[in-house]
Design a protein around this motif. Structure first.
Motif, PDB file in Angstrom:
ATOM      1  N   THR B  41      47.714  -9.539  -6.489  1.00 53.02           N
ATOM      2  CA  THR B  41      47.233 -10.828  -7.297  1.00 53.02           C
ATOM      3  C   THR B  41      46.729 -12.483  -5.734  1.00 53.02           C
ATOM      4  N   GLY B  42      47.550 -12.237  -5.131  1.00 58.33           N
ATOM      5  CA  GLY B  42      47.793 -12.809  -3.945  1.00 58.33           C
ATOM      6  C   GLY B  42      45.753 -13.191  -3.739  1.00 58.33           C
ATOM      7  N   MET B  43      45.872 -12.029  -3.305  1.00 61.08           N
ATOM      8  CA  MET B  43      43.828 -11.669  -3.179  1.00 61.08           C
ATOM      9  C   MET B  43      43.061 -11.836  -4.247  1.00 61.08           C
ATOM     10  N   ASP B  44      43.240 -12.209  -5.487  1.00 58.85           N
ATOM     11  CA  ASP B  44      42.784 -12.931  -6.660  1.00 58.85           C
ATOM     12  C   ASP B  44      42.395 -14.084  -6.622  1.00 58.85           C
ATOM     13  N   GLU B  92      45.646 -27.034 -13.558  1.00 58.25           N
ATOM     14  CA  GLU B  92      44.694 -26.279 -14.346  1.00 58.25           C
ATOM     15  C   GLU B  92      44.102 -25.091 -14.249  1.00 58.25           C
ATOM     16  N   LYS B  93      43.799 -25.800 -12.468  1.00 50.43           N
ATOM     17  CA  LYS B  93      41.994 -25.003 -11.624  1.00 50.43           C
ATOM     18  C   LYS B  93      43.644 -23.547 -11.737  1.00 50.43           C
ATOM     19  N   GLU B  99      46.018 -16.592 -13.804  1.00 55.35           N
ATOM     20  CA  GLU B  99      45.928 -16.217 -15.450  1.00 55.35           C
ATOM     21  C   GLU B  99      44.530 -15.037 -15.053  1.00 55.35           C
ATOM     22  N   LEU B 100      43.737 -15.019 -14.738  1.00 55.58           N
ATOM     23  CA  LEU B 100      42.656 -14.586 -14.838  1.00 55.58           C
ATOM     24  C   LEU B 100      42.775 -13.275 -13.573  1.00 55.58           C
ATOM     25  N   SER B 101      43.306 -13.478 -12.810  1.00 55.79           N
ATOM     26  CA  SER B 101      44.714 -12.217 -11.740  1.00 55.79           C
ATOM     27  C   SER B 101      45.027 -11.758 -12.484  1.00 55.79           C
ATOM     28  N   GLN B 102      46.294 -12.183 -13.753  1.00 56.13           N
ATOM     29  CA  GLN B 102      47.572 -11.196 -14.150  1.00 56.13           C
ATOM     30  C   GLN B 102      46.254 -10.650 -15.303  1.00 56.13           C
ATOM     31  N   ASP B 103      45.532 -11.324 -15.629  1.00 56.63           N
ATOM     32  CA  ASP B 103      44.939 -10.836 -17.494  1.00 56.63           C
ATOM     33  C   ASP B 103      43.779  -9.647 -16.723  1.00 56.63           C
ATOM     34  N   LYS B 104      42.759  -9.814 -15.698  1.00 53.85           N
ATOM     35  CA  LYS B 104      42.171  -9.786 -16.258  1.00 53.85           C
ATOM     36  C   LYS B 104      41.678  -8.777 -14.014  1.00 53.85           C
ATOM     37  N   TYR B 105      41.358  -9.099 -13.255  1.00 51.77           N
ATOM     38  CA  TYR B 105      41.647  -8.577 -11.982  1.00 51.77           C
ATOM     39  C   TYR B 105      42.735  -7.962 -11.456  1.00 51.77           C
ATOM     40  N   CYS B 106      44.087  -7.973 -10.766  1.00 51.75           N
ATOM     41  CA  CYS B 106      44.762  -7.635 -10.456  1.00 51.75           C
ATOM     42  C   CYS B 106      45.921  -6.065 -11.028  1.00 51.75           C
ATOM     43  N   TYR B 120      55.798 -14.348 -14.376  1.00 56.81           N
ATOM     44  CA  TYR B 120      55.390 -15.316 -13.584  1.00 56.81           C
ATOM     45  C   TYR B 120      55.314 -17.524 -13.603  1.00 56.81           C
ATOM     46  N   GLU B 121      55.830 -17.356 -13.031  1.00 57.66           N
ATOM     47  CA  GLU B 121      55.798 -19.270 -13.160  1.00 57.66           C
ATOM     48  C   GLU B 121      54.912 -20.049 -12.129  1.00 57.66           C
ATOM     49  N   ILE B 122      54.017 -20.447 -12.534  1.00 58.91           N
ATOM     50  CA  ILE B 122      53.611 -21.398 -10.910  1.00 58.91           C
ATOM     51  C   ILE B 122      54.006 -22.987 -10.411  1.00 58.91           C
TER      52      ILE B 122
END
Lengths: 126, 126
Positions: B41-44, B92-93, B99-106, B120-122
């Motif tokens: 997820t970090g690389m994403d 927001e960014k 979100e993109l990593s968690q939902d789509k890429y990782c 997760y939290e930010i």
């Protein structure tokens, strides 16, 4: 793209391939899932065989996995090949050790099995 | 109990703790599951933020997991804390990238989510 993971005091470097902006200074993070599985079941098997007083000369585990082509690119199945080498090894004891790991002890396998099929085979040589 | 995993040409050493017959010369195999998730997820996130032209000064991910006490001792939940540091970062960014990593890429997260909750939290600081 290079990440340094601090895991119980040990540094594990991960990196992407040059074609996606990395320098290949470490394995891909996803591939570590396979090392994790091999190490987990490998330690189980060695512990169990020690208790059984089975002496092996070399022990190697190969892990292969299928991965999706679409995002998220993830493993959909894994297959382990346990390779034992030693003198007069009892196939039944080796099989028992592997089964105990896969069915009872390996926590990594337990998680992966909830997500995909994890299969294995055993190869024995002298 | 020491295992050397050869992963795409890179050696990853795993070992058990002394109390179970190891020398702690590397992390436990199961813990590599967490490094795998963080790296994936970090690389994403870094890739996505680069495309968004968001510049961060430091980026760290902490992963915590619950593990069962009974065999097979396995993770039952994981929680990621994404820590960003930089000047005038747009929350927001950062949220969108995670979100993109968690939902789509990782792909690592995609597998683990089939087996357990992954939350997760930010955290953002200057």
């Amino acid at each position: 793209m290079k990440f340094d993971a601090l895991v119980s005091g040990h540094h594990i470097v991960m990196d992407a391939l040059p074609e996606v902006g990395g320098n290949n200074s470490g394995p891909r993070p996803k591939e570590l899932m396979l090392a994790s599985l091999a190490g987990c079941t490998g330690m189980d098997v060695i512990s169990i065989l020690k208790k059984m007083r089975v002496e092996i000369e070399t022990f190697n585990i190969n892990v292969k996995a299928d991965v999706t082509e679409e995002h998220p690119k993830h493993y959909t199945s894994m297959h382990l090949v346990y390779e034992f080498r030693g003198k007069e090894l009892d196939p039944e004891k080796l099989k028992k050790a592997v089964e105990l790991s896969q069915d009872k002890y390996c926590g990594v396998s337990a998680v992966y099995r909830k997500a995909m099929p994890v299969t294995y085979e055993i190869k024995i040589s002298e």
